[in-house]
Design an enzyme around this catalytic site. Structure first.
Site, PDB file in Angstrom:
ATOM      1  N   ARG A 156     -18.118  -1.864  17.630  1.00  7.98           N
ATOM      2  CA  ARG A 156     -17.464  -3.129  17.281  1.00  7.98           C
ATOM      3  C   ARG A 156     -16.174  -3.327  18.058  1.00  7.98           C
ATOM      4  O   ARG A 156     -15.267  -2.487  17.993  1.00  7.98           O
ATOM      5  CB  ARG A 156     -17.162  -3.130  15.774  1.00  7.98           C
ATOM      6  CG  ARG A 156     -16.525  -4.424  15.274  1.00  7.98           C
ATOM      7  CD  ARG A 156     -16.217  -4.310  13.792  1.00  7.98           C
ATOM      8  NE  ARG A 156     -17.414  -4.037  13.015  1.00  7.98           N
ATOM      9  CZ  ARG A 156     -18.248  -4.962  12.565  1.00  7.98           C
ATOM     10  NH1 ARG A 156     -18.011  -6.230  12.786  1.00  7.98           N
ATOM     11  NH2 ARG A 156     -19.313  -4.634  11.876  1.00  7.98           N
ATOM     12  N   CYS A 187     -19.234   2.824   8.532  1.00  5.20           N
ATOM     13  CA  CYS A 187     -18.528   2.125   9.595  1.00  5.20           C
ATOM     14  C   CYS A 187     -17.251   2.934   9.793  1.00  5.20           C
ATOM     15  O   CYS A 187     -16.409   2.986   8.887  1.00  5.20           O
ATOM     16  CB  CYS A 187     -18.218   0.696   9.135  1.00  5.20           C
ATOM     17  SG  CYS A 187     -17.160  -0.203  10.286  1.00  5.20           S
ATOM     18  N   CYS A 229       0.632   4.551   6.989  1.00  5.90           N
ATOM     19  CA  CYS A 229       0.007   4.378   8.315  1.00  5.90           C
ATOM     20  C   CYS A 229       0.957   3.551   9.207  1.00  5.90           C
ATOM     21  O   CYS A 229       1.247   2.391   8.880  1.00  5.90           O
ATOM     22  CB  CYS A 229      -1.345   3.676   8.171  1.00  5.90           C
ATOM     23  SG  CYS A 229      -2.376   4.388   6.862  1.00  5.90           S
ATOM     24  N   CYS A 266       0.846  -1.195   0.000  1.00  2.00           N
ATOM     25  CA  CYS A 266       0.000   0.000   0.000  1.00  2.00           C
ATOM     26  C   CYS A 266       0.883   1.247   0.000  1.00  2.00           C
ATOM     27  O   CYS A 266       1.861   1.319   0.738  1.00  2.00           O
ATOM     28  CB  CYS A 266      -0.909  -0.011   1.230  1.00  2.00           C
ATOM     29  SG  CYS A 266      -2.028   1.408   1.275  1.00  2.00           S
ATOM     30  N   CYS A 303     -17.160  -8.269   5.016  1.00  2.00           N
ATOM     31  CA  CYS A 303     -16.398  -7.028   4.828  1.00  2.00           C
ATOM     32  C   CYS A 303     -15.151  -7.304   4.006  1.00  2.00           C
ATOM     33  O   CYS A 303     -14.329  -8.135   4.391  1.00  2.00           O
ATOM     34  CB  CYS A 303     -15.947  -6.463   6.167  1.00  2.00           C
ATOM     35  SG  CYS A 303     -17.276  -6.228   7.319  1.00  2.00           S
ATOM     36  N   CYS A 337       0.339  -0.146  10.275  1.00  2.00           N
ATOM     37  CA  CYS A 337      -0.223  -1.123   9.330  1.00  2.00           C
ATOM     38  C   CYS A 337       0.805  -2.068   8.695  1.00  2.00           C
ATOM     39  O   CYS A 337       1.769  -1.626   8.058  1.00  2.00           O
ATOM     40  CB  CYS A 337      -0.987  -0.387   8.229  1.00  2.00           C
ATOM     41  SG  CYS A 337      -1.840  -1.549   7.142  1.00  2.00           S
ATOM     42  N   CYS A 392     -19.956  -4.979   3.092  1.00  2.00           N
ATOM     43  CA  CYS A 392     -19.157  -3.850   3.580  1.00  2.00           C
ATOM     44  C   CYS A 392     -17.839  -3.866   2.819  1.00  2.00           C
ATOM     45  O   CYS A 392     -17.320  -4.941   2.512  1.00  2.00           O
ATOM     46  CB  CYS A 392     -18.907  -4.002   5.078  1.00  2.00           C
ATOM     47  SG  CYS A 392     -17.836  -2.712   5.741  1.00  2.00           S
TER      48      CYS A 392
HETATM   49  N1  SAM Z   1      -6.608   0.592   3.068  1.00  3.92           N
HETATM   50  C1  SAM Z   1      -7.873   1.025   3.480  1.00  3.92           C
HETATM   51  C2  SAM Z   1      -7.797   2.228   4.386  1.00  3.92           C
HETATM   52  O1  SAM Z   1      -6.966   2.252   5.283  1.00  3.92           O
HETATM   53  O2  SAM Z   1      -8.576   3.147   4.194  1.00  3.92           O
HETATM   54  C3  SAM Z   1      -8.699  -0.049   4.125  1.00  3.92           C
HETATM   55  C4  SAM Z   1      -8.056  -1.137   4.956  1.00  3.92           C
HETATM   56  S1  SAM Z   1      -7.278  -0.635   6.461  1.00  3.92           S
HETATM   57  C5  SAM Z   1      -6.375  -2.035   6.875  1.00  3.92           C
HETATM   58  C6  SAM Z   1      -8.647  -0.548   7.592  1.00  3.92           C
HETATM   59  C7  SAM Z   1      -8.355  -0.154   9.016  1.00  3.92           C
HETATM   60  O3  SAM Z   1      -7.739  -1.231   9.710  1.00  3.92           O
HETATM   61  C8  SAM Z   1      -7.439   1.007   9.283  1.00  3.92           C
HETATM   62  O4  SAM Z   1      -8.062   2.236   9.127  1.00  3.92           O
HETATM   63  C9  SAM Z   1      -7.045   0.788  10.734  1.00  3.92           C
HETATM   64  O5  SAM Z   1      -7.925   1.472  11.597  1.00  3.92           O
HETATM   65  C10 SAM Z   1      -7.207  -0.726  10.909  1.00  3.92           C
HETATM   66  N2  SAM Z   1      -5.901  -1.354  11.151  1.00  3.92           N
HETATM   67  C11 SAM Z   1      -4.922  -1.570  10.253  1.00  3.92           C
HETATM   68  N3  SAM Z   1      -3.848  -2.132  10.826  1.00  3.92           N
HETATM   69  C12 SAM Z   1      -4.138  -2.284  12.138  1.00  3.92           C
HETATM   70  C13 SAM Z   1      -3.427  -2.795  13.252  1.00  3.92           C
HETATM   71  N4  SAM Z   1      -2.171  -3.234  13.152  1.00  3.92           N
HETATM   72  N5  SAM Z   1      -4.047  -2.814  14.451  1.00  3.92           N
HETATM   73  C14 SAM Z   1      -5.317  -2.361  14.566  1.00  3.92           C
HETATM   74  N6  SAM Z   1      -6.031  -1.851  13.553  1.00  3.92           N
HETATM   75  C15 SAM Z   1      -5.451  -1.805  12.346  1.00  3.92           C
HETATM   76 FE1  SF4 Z   2      -2.828   1.179   3.392  1.00  6.40          FE
HETATM   77 FE2  SF4 Z   2      -2.837  -0.036   5.730  1.00  6.40          FE
HETATM   78 FE3  SF4 Z   2      -3.086   2.606   5.635  1.00  6.40          FE
HETATM   79 FE4  SF4 Z   2      -5.097   1.024   4.747  1.00  6.40          FE
HETATM   80  S1  SF4 Z   2      -4.348   1.193   6.832  1.00  6.40           S
HETATM   81  S2  SF4 Z   2      -4.273   2.850   3.756  1.00  6.40           S
HETATM   82  S3  SF4 Z   2      -3.926  -0.686   3.920  1.00  6.40           S
HETATM   83  S4  SF4 Z   2      -1.303   1.430   4.975  1.00  6.40           S
END
Ligand code: SAM
Ligand code: SF4
Ligand code: DTB
Length: 365
Positions: free
Chosen positions: A269, A197, A66, A62, A106, A69, A137
């Protein structure tokens, strides 16, 4: 212990002040849980938990940064990257999830936003999952208004897009997408007529005031999200937050309780992080008002409790998966009229709200 705004407790409000959220957070634990349980019971069957299954339809690489992530291309987490899945393979997974008792499917993609090339496949997935009789979702990153409209037209029920944390702490976690970008996407989702959500992550090293800031942002949206995922950070080796300090489990439960009180009609949730939680901690989250979980041994890329473990926990706590009731407009009207009639007949004020709310909730879900 009384609050300065006790009379308004249980109302859906969009004018939450910092002072009010601070008052809630500062309550003695038992007082807070008592209040959140009362609000919960006025709006939901306290023994029902909505159950969703997650599937990563496009994994890793990606472009966003973040810091929590495992799928960000900015960090080396050793995750195997996968292209967008075939529609048929997604539908097979959805059918399996339905057979295991999930009511919502989802689908998540590690994208900054969906591309015009990929969107048609995603729309096919929505249509196919919907045809299986599941709620749909998706979480695909940022959306333009025309993309939100296309997803809504395909039958998408919910779009997941998290605010993640408070506006103040946000820059320490993500630099490639702004808080306003997220709010704009949520607005496009609403304008397209889909349910939202949206929630965040607790345990990223944020201060308590950031947790309160996140909850205030969510509650003060023009319309509160129907579903509010509260994730506990899953620490993944290779991400910048891999070694952040653990949060006190009671502080996590407090966040659930405060979310329940501030967003009385939303499903809260208990989201990522359950694999690290004891059964007792999860039970306390349900007590505080959490009424939705992800079910199945995998979240997107990290482990979740095994389905049979969750079923055992449900059994021990007397919890039931919430059933999705599909009703025609006429049937919905009949349930509503019955609820209003029962409401007028009700003698005992303790049952007054619960009767109405139960019936209305069964129409909505
Ligand atoms: N990539 C898209 C986005 O971020 O908009 C959708 C998927 S992303 C993985 C969805 C959500 O998963 C993130 O906004 C974050 O809140 C949650 N998430 C991701 N990694 C995580 C982690 N290590 N622990 C807890 N929540 C996590
Ligand atoms: Fe990409 Fe992970 Fe951020 Fe979603 S949460 S935008 S998958 S880096
Ligand atoms: C949400 O708030 N949590 C889910 C869902 N929305 C998409 C995702 C959790 C991801 C946890 C890390 C992973 O498994 O990759």
């Amino acid at each position: 212990m009384p609050l300065t705004f006790d009379a308004k407790l249980g109302e859906v409000r969009h004018d939450w002040t910092k002072q009010q959220v601070t008052e809630l957070m500062a309550l003695p634990f038992n007082d807070l849980l008592f209040k959140s349980q009362m609000v919960h019971r006025a709006n939901f069957d306290p023994n029902e938990v909505q159950v969703s299954t997650l599937l990563s339809i496009k994994t890793g690489a990606c472009p966003e940064d973040c810091k929590y992530c495992p799928q960000s291309g900015h960090y080396n987490t050793g995750l195997a990257k996968e292209k967008l899945m075939q529609v048929e393979a997604v539908l097979k997974k959805a059918a399996e999830a339905k057979a295991k008792g999930s009511s919502r499917f989802c689908m998540g993609a590690a994208w900054k936003h969906p591309s015009d090339k990929d969107l048609p496949y995603v729309l096919e997935m929505v249509k196919g999952v919907k045809e299986l009789g599941l709620e749909t979702c998706m979480t695909l990153g940022m959306l333009r208004d025309d993309q939100a409209d296309a997803l809504a037209d395909a039958g998408l029920d919910y779009y997941n897009h998290n605010l993640d944390t408070s506006p103040d702490f946000y820059d320490k976690i993500i630099t490639t997408r702004s808080y306003q970008d997220r709010l704009d996407t949520l607005q496009h989702v609403r304008d397209a007529g889909m349910k939202i959500c949206s929630g965040g992550i607790i345990g990223m090293g944020e201060r308590e005031k950031d947790r309160m800031g996140l909850l205030a942002q969510l509650a003060n949206l023009p319309q509160q999200p129907e579903s509010v995922p509260i994730n506990m950070l899953v620490k993944v080796e290779g991400t910048p937050l891999a070694n952040v300090e653990d949060i006190d489990p009671f502080d996590f439960v407090r966040c659930i309780a405060v979310a329940r009180i501030m967003m009385p009609a939303s499903h809260v949730r208990l989201s990522a992080g359950r694999e690290e939680m004891s059964d007792e901690m999860q039970a306390m989250c349900f007590m505080a008002g959490a009424n939705s979980i992800f079910y199945g041994e995998c979240l997107l890329t990290t482990p979740n409790p095994e389905a049979h473990e969750d079923m055992q926990l449900f059994k021990r706590l007397g919890l039931r998966p919430e059933q999705r009731i599909e009703k025609s407009d006429e049937e919905q009207e009949a349930v509503l009229s019955k609820a209003i009639a029962q409401d007028q007949e009700a003698k005992n004020p303790l049952f007054y709200d619960a009767t109405q709310a139960d019936a209305i909730a069964s129409v909505q879900h």
